[in-house]
Scaffold this motif. Structure first.
Motif, PDB file in Angstrom:
ATOM      1  N   ASP A   1       0.824  -1.213   0.000  1.00 43.04           N
ATOM      2  CA  ASP A   1       0.000   0.000   0.000  1.00 43.04           C
ATOM      3  C   ASP A   1       0.861   1.268   0.000  1.00 43.04           C
ATOM      4  N   LEU A   2       1.944   1.267   0.779  1.00 40.26           N
ATOM      5  CA  LEU A   2       2.834   2.431   0.802  1.00 40.26           C
ATOM      6  C   LEU A   2       3.497   2.644  -0.559  1.00 40.26           C
ATOM      7  N   LYS A   3       3.819   1.556  -1.244  1.00 40.56           N
ATOM      8  CA  LYS A   3       4.399   1.676  -2.589  1.00 40.56           C
ATOM      9  C   LYS A   3       3.394   2.265  -3.574  1.00 40.56           C
TER      10      LYS A   3
ATOM     11  N   ASN B   1       1.605   4.663  -2.864  1.00 38.99           N
ATOM     12  CA  ASN B   1       1.478   6.031  -2.358  1.00 38.99           C
ATOM     13  C   ASN B   1       0.255   6.230  -1.465  1.00 38.99           C
ATOM     14  N   LEU B   2      -0.234   5.165  -0.848  1.00 37.51           N
ATOM     15  CA  LEU B   2      -1.308   5.296   0.134  1.00 37.51           C
ATOM     16  C   LEU B   2      -0.679   5.706   1.462  1.00 37.51           C
ATOM     17  N   LYS B   3      -1.304   6.669   2.154  1.00 37.43           N
ATOM     18  CA  LYS B   3      -0.773   7.140   3.434  1.00 37.43           C
ATOM     19  C   LYS B   3      -1.272   6.225   4.541  1.00 37.43           C
ATOM     20  N   ILE B   4      -0.321   5.765   5.372  1.00 36.39           N
ATOM     21  CA  ILE B   4      -0.653   4.948   6.531  1.00 36.39           C
ATOM     22  C   ILE B   4      -0.080   5.650   7.752  1.00 36.39           C
ATOM     23  N   ASN B   5      -0.945   6.089   8.651  1.00 35.20           N
ATOM     24  CA  ASN B   5      -0.489   6.768   9.862  1.00 35.20           C
ATOM     25  C   ASN B   5       0.402   5.824  10.671  1.00 35.20           C
TER      26      ASN B   5
ATOM     27  N   GLU C   1       5.968   4.231   7.448  1.00 34.80           N
ATOM     28  CA  GLU C   1       6.622   4.823   6.288  1.00 34.80           C
ATOM     29  C   GLU C   1       7.578   3.805   5.691  1.00 34.80           C
TER      30      GLU C   1
END
Length: 164
Positions: A143-145, A147-151, A154
């Motif tokens: 998901d981070l790849k 470009n989804l933001k995960i609180n 990183e």
């Protein structure tokens, strides 16, 4: 031949000399010195790489020996189980509850009661212990790849030495 840390120290000293503005006319000597240090460092680095590769081979050999010994242990454990089971079955068949020998006393005894769960879903909640959660880092990375933001998470990319 100099030690690796001594070669690194020479680089640091040469770097300080290069900052000296009065050294313009001895640039050729500095270049020669740099080339010599580079060659020394490269030889040392390659020797360390050789040592690293030798240790990797040792490690793989140890892994293989661990697997071999684990397989051998499993065989011995199975033999123990089979021998104990054989003895148990024959003592029961002959109706012998106890055999007193010179070294060992063998007896058939009742074990402590144990619970057998036949349907886990049917067991009431009061008997269920909550387990700590585990983060799904594989899905988080995907998901981070995207470009989804995960609180609280990183992507971190590190560097390492590769020896081929």
């Amino acid at each position: 031949m100099a030690k690796l840390y001594e070669i690194s120290e020479r680089y640091k000293n040469l770097d300080e000399l290069l900052d000296d503005p009065d050294l313009e006319n001895v640039k050729g000597a500095i270049e020669q010195s740099l080339n010599k240090i580079d060659e020394e460092f490269d030889v040392k680095a390659e020797n360390i790489a050789k040592l690293t590769k030798a240790k990797e081979v040792d490690s793989k050999g140890l892994d293989e020996e661990i697997k071999r010994l684990y397989a051998r242990k499993k065989t011995v454990d199975n033999q123990i189980y089979d021998l104990r089971n054989y003895l148990f079955e024959h003592m029961e068949m002959l109706g012998k509850q106890k055999i007193k020998g010179s070294l060992f006393t063998l007896s058939i005894r009742k074990n402590a009661p144990t619970v057998i769960v036949t349907d886990e879903e049917a067991v009431p909640e009061r008997y269920k212990i909550p387990q700590p959660y585990k983060l799904d880092k594989i899905t988080m990375l995907k998901d981070l790849k995207k470009n989804l933001k995960i609180n609280g998470a990183e992507i971190k990319r590190t560097v390492s030495l590769s020896i081929r």
